[in-house]
Write a protein that holds these residues in place. Structure first.
Motif, PDB file in Angstrom:
ATOM      1  N   GLY A 108       0.800  -1.211   0.000  1.00 26.33           N
ATOM      2  CA  GLY A 108       0.000   0.000   0.000  1.00 26.33           C
ATOM      3  C   GLY A 108       0.835   1.264   0.000  1.00 26.33           C
ATOM      4  O   GLY A 108       2.065   1.250  -0.007  1.00 26.33           O
TER       5      GLY A 108
ATOM      6  N   LYS B 241       2.663  -3.050  -7.158  1.00 23.62           N
ATOM      7  CA  LYS B 241       2.316  -1.713  -6.664  1.00 23.62           C
ATOM      8  C   LYS B 241       2.300  -0.733  -7.824  1.00 23.62           C
ATOM      9  O   LYS B 241       3.176  -0.758  -8.690  1.00 23.62           O
TER      10      LYS B 241
ATOM     11  N   ILE C 180      -0.777  -3.126   4.069  1.00 22.42           N
ATOM     12  CA  ILE C 180      -0.943  -1.675   4.067  1.00 22.42           C
ATOM     13  C   ILE C 180      -0.573  -1.106   5.438  1.00 22.42           C
ATOM     14  O   ILE C 180      -0.665  -1.792   6.460  1.00 22.42           O
ATOM     15  N   HIS C 181      -0.147   0.145   5.425  1.00 21.08           N
ATOM     16  CA  HIS C 181       0.133   0.884   6.659  1.00 21.08           C
ATOM     17  C   HIS C 181      -0.985   1.908   6.837  1.00 21.08           C
ATOM     18  O   HIS C 181      -1.314   2.636   5.895  1.00 21.08           O
TER      19      HIS C 181
ATOM     20  N   SER D 249      -6.327   7.462   0.316  1.00 15.08           N
ATOM     21  CA  SER D 249      -6.058   6.039   0.560  1.00 15.08           C
ATOM     22  C   SER D 249      -5.203   5.431  -0.552  1.00 15.08           C
ATOM     23  O   SER D 249      -4.900   4.233  -0.513  1.00 15.08           O
TER      24      SER D 249
ATOM     25  N   ASP E 163      -4.971   1.520  -1.755  1.00 13.65           N
ATOM     26  CA  ASP E 163      -5.083   0.507  -0.699  1.00 13.65           C
ATOM     27  C   ASP E 163      -6.418  -0.224  -0.736  1.00 13.65           C
ATOM     28  O   ASP E 163      -6.484  -1.427  -0.469  1.00 13.65           O
TER      29      ASP E 163
ATOM     30  N   THR F 155      -6.733  -4.393  -1.157  1.00 14.30           N
ATOM     31  CA  THR F 155      -7.283  -5.263  -0.111  1.00 14.30           C
ATOM     32  C   THR F 155      -8.467  -6.079  -0.616  1.00 14.30           C
ATOM     33  O   THR F 155      -8.739  -7.155  -0.087  1.00 14.30           O
TER      34      THR F 155
ATOM     35  N   VAL G  77      -2.069  -5.809   8.096  1.00 12.62           N
ATOM     36  CA  VAL G  77      -2.113  -4.365   8.349  1.00 12.62           C
ATOM     37  C   VAL G  77      -1.070  -3.982   9.389  1.00 12.62           C
ATOM     38  O   VAL G  77      -0.924  -4.664  10.416  1.00 12.62           O
TER      39      VAL G  77
END
Length: 276
Positions: free
Chosen positions: A28, A55, A166-167, A183, A186, A190, A198
């Motif tokens: 993410g 990504k 993701i962070h 966002s 992300d 997901t 996470v």
């Protein structure tokens, strides 16, 4: 406590250990902003190899993984360390030396592949690719418009990562996820991935999520596990908690012996170990 109420919070090391060698991982964030960088560094510490990184706009994350020899393949759009630092040098070196396999995308085409997976269809149309070499390089097919209103449209095969990592700003112990600001990609990551992990800045109550359900980016039933790592997006930013640490990024980019290890040793998850 019922299973539905049980905390999903584990340590960063335990969370990362769930990802085996050879996994495909959607990461993410975007460039230096809110990436799961503590997780990426832990992959290196645990000696993970042969990873497939997915990504739209990676930078530091794919660069440091290539520098550590952890990557076998990447599916990516634009790759850069952003305006201050230009291209990602260790990623570029890995591509030029054919140490990794690159499936080059536009950000939109990678998103289309993820959407196909999320929507449960074998491919997704994507505009804007005519005139590009990407369809030929990747073997993408074009379909005629069945309604007769347009010409042909390229369709992107579905992309189903083994993991989306993701962070985020906030989580509940059950696994509900909140992100402040954009966002990035992300949400679709997901929805497309087989498993969702996470990393979070902090934990807030379930009641806080129930009071504002519209702020939930990922609901708890989609999340497998959480690690709480304050500062875990370092040396990138996580708005509004902290900005990019440009001095740390510049120090990381030095091409010299010992630099990578020194960078890993300076990370927040080492200085202030993550808690379960």
């Amino acid at each position: 406590m019922t299973d539905n109420d049980a905390s999903k919070i584990i340590s960063l090391a335990e969370l990362t250990a769930r990802v085996p060698d050879g996994s495909s991982i959607a990461l993410g964030g975007s460039f230096l902003h809110r990436g799961p960088f503590a997780f990426v560094r832990e992959l290196i510490r645990q000696g993970r190899k042969s990873l497939d990184i997915i990504k739209q706009s990676p930078g530091y994350d794919i660069d440091i993984l290539c520098r550590a020899g952890a990557v076998a393949r990447t599916r990516a759009g634009i790759v850069a360390m952003e305006g201050n630092f230009g291209l990602a040098p260790f990623y570029r070196r890995a591509v030029e030396r054919q140490q990794i396999v690159l499936e080059e995308h536009a950000c939109a085409s990678l998103t289309a592949g993820l959407r196909a997976s999320a929507f449960g269809v074998p491919f997704q149309p994507c505009g804007g690719l005519h005139g590009s070499a990407l369809p030929e390089l990747n073997g993408w097919k074009a379909l005629d418009d069945p309604y007769g209103t347009e010409g042909s449209t390229y369709v992107i095969p579905r992309i189903t990562p083994d993991f989306a990592v993701i962070h985020v700003n906030e989580v509940s112990e059950q696994g509900d996820v909140r992100v402040f600001g954009t966002s990035h990609w992300d949400r679709i990551m997901t929805r497309a991935a087989g498993r969702v992990l996470v990393i979070a800045e902090r934990v807030v109550s379930v009641d806080a999520f129930r009071a504002q359900p519209e702020l939930t980016l990922v609901p708890h039933f989609m999340v497998e596990a959480i690690a709480v790592v304050p500062g875990g997006a370092w040396p990138g930013s996580c708005w509004p908690h902290y900005e990019v640490d440009y001095a740390a990024v510049e120090a990381y980019l030095e091409d010299a012996d010992g630099v990578l290890q020194a960078h890993l040793d300076a990370a927040p998850e080492v200085r202030e170990p993550a808690h379960a």
